[in-house]
Design a protein around this motif. Structure first.
Motif, mmCIF file in Angstrom:
data_model
loop_
_atom_site.group_PDB
_atom_site.id
_atom_site.type_symbol
_atom_site.label_atom_id
_atom_site.label_comp_id
_atom_site.label_asym_id
_atom_site.label_seq_id
_atom_site.Cartn_x
_atom_site.Cartn_y
_atom_site.Cartn_z
ATOM 1 N N THR A 3 6.466 4.488 -8.627
ATOM 2 C CA THR A 3 6.986 4.986 -7.358
ATOM 3 C C THR A 3 8.142 5.932 -7.644
ATOM 4 O O THR A 3 9.167 5.512 -8.209
ATOM 5 C CB THR A 3 7.481 3.827 -6.477
ATOM 6 N N LEU A 38 0.826 -1.206 0.000
ATOM 7 C CA LEU A 38 0.000 0.000 0.000
ATOM 8 C C LEU A 38 0.862 1.259 0.000
ATOM 9 O O LEU A 38 0.622 2.199 -0.777
ATOM 10 C CB LEU A 38 -0.917 -0.013 1.223
ATOM 11 N N ASP A 53 0.774 1.202 -4.118
ATOM 12 C CA ASP A 53 -0.579 1.703 -4.373
ATOM 13 C C ASP A 53 -0.703 3.204 -4.108
ATOM 14 O O ASP A 53 -1.362 3.913 -4.878
ATOM 15 C CB ASP A 53 -1.588 0.945 -3.504
ATOM 16 N N LEU A 54 -0.104 3.683 -3.021
ATOM 17 C CA LEU A 54 -0.252 5.098 -2.665
ATOM 18 C C LEU A 54 0.320 6.033 -3.728
ATOM 19 O O LEU A 54 -0.350 7.014 -4.090
ATOM 20 C CB LEU A 54 0.391 5.358 -1.300
ATOM 21 N N LYS A 61 0.552 5.551 -6.922
ATOM 22 C CA LYS A 61 -0.347 5.510 -8.075
ATOM 23 C C LYS A 61 -1.629 6.282 -7.798
ATOM 24 O O LYS A 61 -2.151 6.980 -8.673
ATOM 25 C CB LYS A 61 -0.668 4.061 -8.433
ATOM 26 N N SER A 62 -2.152 6.151 -6.584
ATOM 27 C CA SER A 62 -3.398 6.857 -6.252
ATOM 28 C C SER A 62 -3.195 8.371 -6.211
ATOM 29 O O SER A 62 -4.151 9.129 -6.374
ATOM 30 C CB SER A 62 -3.930 6.362 -4.909
ATOM 31 N N LEU A 63 -1.944 8.793 -6.007
ATOM 32 C CA LEU A 63 -1.649 10.232 -5.998
ATOM 33 C C LEU A 63 -1.309 10.766 -7.382
ATOM 34 O O LEU A 63 -0.962 11.936 -7.535
ATOM 35 C CB LEU A 63 -0.495 10.515 -5.034
ATOM 36 N N GLY A 64 -1.394 9.920 -8.410
ATOM 37 C CA GLY A 64 -1.208 10.369 -9.775
ATOM 38 C C GLY A 64 0.161 10.134 -10.364
ATOM 39 O O GLY A 64 0.412 10.527 -11.512
#
Length: 441
Positions: free
Chosen positions: A70, A56, A60-61, A63-66
Motif C-alpha cells: 500500500t 479490499l 487488495d486494490l 496489489k491488483s494495481l501493481g
C-alpha cells in the motif's frame, strides 16, 4: 401491551409491576426474542461487509494495481472518495446520515424506514474509507429501525410504547457483542437512555433478552463463517500490580488531562462542523484529506503504520498494548496528537460512533504517561481508556466498565484507579463545558 389512555385518567401512569405481570408483556418478550435474531444477523453482516471492504480498498486494490504494497499516499484519494460519498449521502438522502457525532453518544427514537438507507450508506462510506469513527452509533440506529419496522409489519399502527421498547431491544441486539459483552452493551444503553426506577425493568428485560440472543447469533455466525465475532478484546494483557499512592496521584493527572483533551476535541469539532455544513459535499472531502494527511504525517514521522491513525481504533487496541515497548515517547506523543486531530475532524463531518476512537486516544495517552516514574503500564492503559471515554461520552459508569472489563482478570486490580480517573475526568469535563444556550421563546 397496555398503554395509558388519554384524558383525566392518564394522570396516573400504569404500575410497572402490573405491566410486567401482564400477558401483553409476555408477548412483547417473545417479540423481542424473535426480533433479536434477524437484527443481530444484520448487524453481523454489516460489520463483516465493512471489514471486507476495508481490506479490499487498503490491501487488495493496491496489489491488483501493481503496487508492491500500500503506497504511503494511498489514504489521500480513498478518504477524499469517502468524504464525497458521505457528503452526498448526508446532503441528499433522508435522515441526514443518522446520528450527528459531535453531540457525543446519544440515543434517540427509532429512525423511520425511509431514513435507514441514508444511515447505512453514510456509515459504510465513513468506516470503509477509514475515517476515525466507530460502528456503534449506526448499529444502534439500524437495529432500532429494523426492529420498529418489523413491529409495523406485524401491526400497522402499534402502540407507541411497544414500538419504542422493541426498538430499544433491536439496539441491544445490534451491539450485543461489539463491546466484548452483551452486558456491557446493555449498561451502555441504560446509562445513555437515563433508565432508572421501576420503569427500568420494562425496557431492560426485553433488551437483555434480545442482547443475549444476539450474542449467540454473533458467536454462531462467527464460527460458521470463520470471520470471528468482531468483538472488542485484548489477548495478552500484562499482569497488573497493586495500586500505589503515586498511581492515585497519576489518576488525578490523567483524569484532568483527558478532560482537557476531550473538551478541546469537541470544541474544535463543533466549530469545524459549522463550516462543513455550509458546503457539505466539498467540505467533507476536504476533511477526509485532512484525516489522510494526519495519518501520512504520523507514518512518515515515526516509521509506524498509518493505520494507527486511520479507522476507529477498535482492532488496534490489542497490538498497541502488546507492542507498547516498541513505541518511543515521541511516537506516542505524535500518535495521540494525530489520532486526536483525526478524530476531531471525523466528528465534524463523517457519520459514526465516538466510543472506539476515544478509547484508543486514551489508551495511547495512558501508555505515554506510563513512561513517567510511579505509573505501571496496565494502570496507565486502563485509566487512559476510562478517563477519555468519560470525557467524550459523559457516561461515567460505562467508562469504568469499558476500561476494566476490557483487560479481563486484571481489571479488578486497577478498578480503584480507573474509578478515580473517570470521576475526575467526568467532573472536570462538566465544569469545562459551557452550558447550552437557552432557547429563544
Amino acid at each position: 401491551m397496555p398503554v395509558a389512555r388519554a384524558g383525566p385518567e392518564a394522570a396516573s401512569p400504569p404500575d410497572p409491576q402490573t405491566l410486567l405481570r401482564s400477558r401483553e408483556y409476555l408477548v412483547l418478550l417473545l417479540l423481542a426474542a424473535l426480533i433479536g435474531v434477524p437484527v443481530s444477523a444484520a448487524a453481523f453482516g454489516f460489520l463483516a461487509l465493512v471489514d471486507e471492504l476495508q481490506s479490499l480498498l487498503y490491501t487488495d486494490l493496491p496489489k491488483s494495481l501493481g503496487f508492491g504494497g500500500t503506497p504511503f499516499w494511498w489514504p489521500l484519494p480513498l478518504l477524499a472518495l469517502g468524504g464525497l460519498f458521505t457528503g452526498l449521502t448526508i446532503r441528499y438522502l433522508p435522515g441526514h446520515g443518522g446520528h450527528e457525532p459531535t453531540a457525543g453518544f446519544r440515543t434517540a427514537g427509532p429512525p423511520t424506514p425511509v431514513e435507514l438507507p441514508g444511515i447505512f450508506f453514510a456509515a459504510l462510506a465513513t468506516l470503509c474509507f477509514a475515517a476515525v469513527l466507530g460502528p456503534e452509533s449506526p448499529l444502534l440506529a439500524l437495529g432500532a429501525g429494523l426492529a420498529a419496522g418489523a413491529v409495523r409489519m406485524i401491526e400497522r399502527d402499534p402502540p407507541e410504547q411497544a414500538s419504542a421498547l422493541l426498538g430499544a431491544a433491536g439496539s441491544f441486539a445490534a451491539v450485543s457483542s461489539l463491546l466484548g459483552s452483551p452486558l456491557l452493551g446493555a449498561f451502555l444503553l441504560m446509562e445513555a437512555l437515563g433508565l432508572g426506577g421501576p420503569m427500568m425493568a420494562l425496557v431492560l428485560v426485553p433488551g437483555l433478552l434480545a442482547a443475549g440472543i444476539g450474542a449467540l447469533v454473533f458467536v454462531g455466525l462467527g464460527n460458521w463463517t470463520g470471520l470471528g465475532t468482531y468483538s472488542l478484546a485484548l489477548h495478552a494483557v500484562p499482569e497488573a500490580t497493586r495500586p500505589t499512592a503515586a498511581e492515585f496521584g497519576w489518576a488525578l493527572v490523567i483524569g484532568l488531562s483527558a478532560a482537557l483533551v476531550g473538551v478541546g476535541i469537541r470544541w474544535l469539532a463543533v466549530r469545524l462542523k459549522a463550516h462543513v455544513e455550509r458546503r457539505r459535499v466539498p467540505a467533507t472531502m476536504v476533511m477526509g484529506l485532512v484525516v489522510a494527511g494526519l495519518a501520512i504525517g504520523y507514518a512518515e514521522g515515526t516509521g509506524k503504520e498509518a493505520t494507527d491513525v486511520l479507522y476507529s481504533g477498535q482492532t488496534a487496541l490489542d497490538p498497541l498494548l502488546t507492542h507498547s515497548a516498541a513505541y518511543s515517547v515521541g511516537a506516542l506523543s505524535l500518535l495521540v496528537l494525530c489520532k486526536g486531530l483525526a478524530y476531531c475532524v471525523s466528528l465534524s463531518s463523517f457519520r459514526g460512533g465516538p466510543i472506539f476512537p476515544a478509547m484508543f486516544v486514551g489508551a495511547a495517552g495512558g501508555i505515554l504517561f506510563s513512561h513517567l516514574p510511579g505509573l505501571s503500564l496496565v494502570a496507565g492503559f486502563a485509566m487512559g481508556i476510562g478517563a477519555m471515554s468519560a470525557a467524550m461520552l459523559r457516561l461515567p459508569l460505562v467508562s469504568v466498565l469499558l476500561a476494566t472489563l476490557l483487560i479481563g482478570s486484571q481489571g479488578l486490580t486497577v478498578m480503584p484507579l480507573v474509578i478515580v480517573a473517570v470521576v475526575v475526568s467526568y467532573v472536570a469535563t462538566t465544569r469545562l463545558t459551557p452550558p447550552p444556550a437557552p432557547r429563544a421563546t
